[in-house]
Design an enzyme around this catalytic site. Structure first.
Site, PDB file in Angstrom:
ATOM      1  N   ASP A 154       0.872  -1.353  -0.026  1.00 20.67           N
ATOM      2  CA  ASP A 154       0.117  -0.036   0.024  1.00 20.67           C
ATOM      3  C   ASP A 154       0.683   1.313   0.015  1.00 20.67           C
ATOM      4  O   ASP A 154       1.115   1.878   1.007  1.00 20.67           O
ATOM      5  CB  ASP A 154      -1.121  -0.094   1.126  1.00 20.67           C
ATOM      6  CG  ASP A 154      -2.040   0.844   1.172  1.00 20.67           C
ATOM      7  OD1 ASP A 154      -2.352   1.444   0.079  1.00 20.67           O
ATOM      8  OD2 ASP A 154      -2.541   1.137   2.292  1.00 20.67           O
ATOM      9  N   LYS A 198      -9.469   2.252  -8.983  1.00 25.40           N
ATOM     10  CA  LYS A 198     -10.339   2.192  -8.006  1.00 25.40           C
ATOM     11  C   LYS A 198     -11.269   3.088  -7.739  1.00 25.40           C
ATOM     12  O   LYS A 198     -11.208   4.333  -8.384  1.00 25.40           O
ATOM     13  CB  LYS A 198      -9.248   2.732  -6.641  1.00 25.40           C
ATOM     14  CG  LYS A 198      -8.329   1.615  -6.380  1.00 25.40           C
ATOM     15  CD  LYS A 198      -7.319   2.170  -5.382  1.00 25.40           C
ATOM     16  CE  LYS A 198      -7.647   2.198  -3.763  1.00 25.40           C
ATOM     17  NZ  LYS A 198      -6.460   2.561  -2.977  1.00 25.40           N
ATOM     18  N   THR A 203     -12.925   0.685  -3.247  1.00 25.64           N
ATOM     19  CA  THR A 203     -12.343   1.068  -2.059  1.00 25.64           C
ATOM     20  C   THR A 203     -13.354   1.869  -1.139  1.00 25.64           C
ATOM     21  O   THR A 203     -14.468   2.163  -1.339  1.00 25.64           O
ATOM     22  CB  THR A 203     -11.040   2.126  -2.423  1.00 25.64           C
ATOM     23  OG1 THR A 203     -10.431   2.271  -1.359  1.00 25.64           O
ATOM     24  CG2 THR A 203     -11.711   3.347  -3.282  1.00 25.64           C
ATOM     25  N   PHE A 224     -12.079  -1.713   4.583  1.00 26.66           N
ATOM     26  CA  PHE A 224     -11.176  -0.896   5.326  1.00 26.66           C
ATOM     27  C   PHE A 224     -11.256  -1.406   6.859  1.00 26.66           C
ATOM     28  O   PHE A 224     -12.181  -1.524   7.417  1.00 26.66           O
ATOM     29  CB  PHE A 224     -11.301   0.542   5.634  1.00 26.66           C
ATOM     30  CG  PHE A 224     -10.879   1.024   4.182  1.00 26.66           C
ATOM     31  CD1 PHE A 224     -10.846   0.701   3.080  1.00 26.66           C
ATOM     32  CD2 PHE A 224     -10.328   2.699   4.411  1.00 26.66           C
ATOM     33  CE1 PHE A 224     -10.219   1.292   1.993  1.00 26.66           C
ATOM     34  CE2 PHE A 224      -9.803   3.141   3.395  1.00 26.66           C
ATOM     35  CZ  PHE A 224      -9.789   2.642   2.034  1.00 26.66           C
TER      36      PHE A 224
END
Length: 327
Positions: A27, A142, A167, A189
């Site tokens: 990431d 994304k 995302t 997340f």
């Protein structure tokens, strides 16, 4: 019980063990970190690109993007937009020279509620990659996991063969809608969910297995595997290595360089906590969400509503900062 130094030398690092059970993704937009940890894939977002673009090592890419924007002409706004898209693609193309898999490139978060705008921008990014010799099979576009973003993903996958990474995913409703849309990958997340519970509840610390972010990803993974969805689950936004280890066995995990470094120094035995076999034995009910049901179920989750809007605002703010820098 402590492990003897000899045994520790023989035992693989937590990172190496993790790679046996889960695809590890970096990431970051920093090439050095990618060279060091050798992930299969890499993800970027406006915040990561902004941070990388301010490093002297990447000035050449910034200059190239600015020159490209000027060359295409148009209003100042158009030039900056073109330079910004070009910068994302230049970073992505450089990252792809260092990894065997795919890179994720984000569509401007300011388009999060504009389905057609997202489709158009995604296709533009794919065209820009094509110009530098990169095929769409190596790119994940994304998109924010709003209703509009998820439907844009559905169209991009089905009509254009463009792979999408959804995302800013915080709610189970978002995950169900993404699976039904047939997108390639989702990024639920973890850390930001924990942040919300710590800020809004009495409990300030959680054991990894009780961590609300870990539990959220576990539920999504089990649901996808039980009902045979092909969409890849990629846990994202980690705050500590405990969260990562508690999701060993998840399809993919995207991890910051700082936590990759910590995992590479840890020598504890990792055992998968998630598996297809166990997921298929779970007692879960299949649900279908049209737009009305999606909006209701998502709205019922206060954490998800707040974190989604907050995430969109943050990515949008960093996109604006990046444009100011290019200007």
């Amino acid at each position: 019980m402590s492990v003897s130094p000899v045994k520790r030398q023989k035992m693989e690092s937590a990172l190496d063990q993790l790679k046996h059970h889960t695809t590890v993704v970096a990431d970051t937009g920093d090439f050095n970190a990618i060279d060091e940890y050798k992930p299969l894939d890499a993800t970027t977002n406006p915040s990561l690109i902004l941070a990388a673009a301010q490093m002297p090592a990447y000035q050449k890419l910034v200059d190239e993007a600015v020159a490209y924007g000027k060359k295409l002409g148009g209003s100042e706004e158009e030039q900056i937009k073109n330079a910004s898209d070009k910068l994302f693609v230049l970073f992505g193309a450089e990252i792809l020279k260092r990894i065997p898999g795919r890179v994720s490139t984000e569509v401007d978060a300011r388009l999060s509620f504009d389905k057609e705008g997202m489709i158009q921008r995604a296709r533009r990014l794919i065209d820009l990659y094509k110009e530098v010799g990169v095929g769409k099979d190596r790119i994940l576009i994304k998109l924010s996991s709003t209703w509009e973003g998820i439907q844009a993903g559905r169209v991009l996958e089905a009509e254009y063969g463009i792979h999408c990474n959804m995302t800013l995913l915080f709610s189970f409703a978002q995950a169900v809608a993404c699976a039904e849309a047939g997108v390639t990958l989702i990024s639920p997340f973890v850390g930001r969910i924990l942040d919300w519970y710590v800020a809004n509840g009495d409990k300030k610390t959680y054991e990894p297995s009780e961590d609300p972010g870990v539990k959220s990803v576990t539920k999504i993974y089990n649901y996808y595997k039980k009902f045979g969805y092909k969409t890849i689950v990629m846990g994202a936004s980690f705050r500590n290595t405990g969260q990562i280890k508690a999701l060993t066995g998840c399809d993919y995990l995207t991890i910051s360089p700082k936590l990759l470094a910590e995992l590479s120094k840890e020598h504890v035995k990792l055992t998968p906590t998630l598996s297809v076999k166990e997921a298929q034995a779970c007692d879960l009910e299949k649900i279908h969400l049209d737009e009305k049901a999606f909006r209701w179920h998502h709205n019922e989750d206060q954490m998800a509503v707040e974190k989604l809007s907050d995430g969109i605002r943050r990515f949008a703010a960093d996109a604006v900062k990046l444009e100011r820098m290019l200007k």
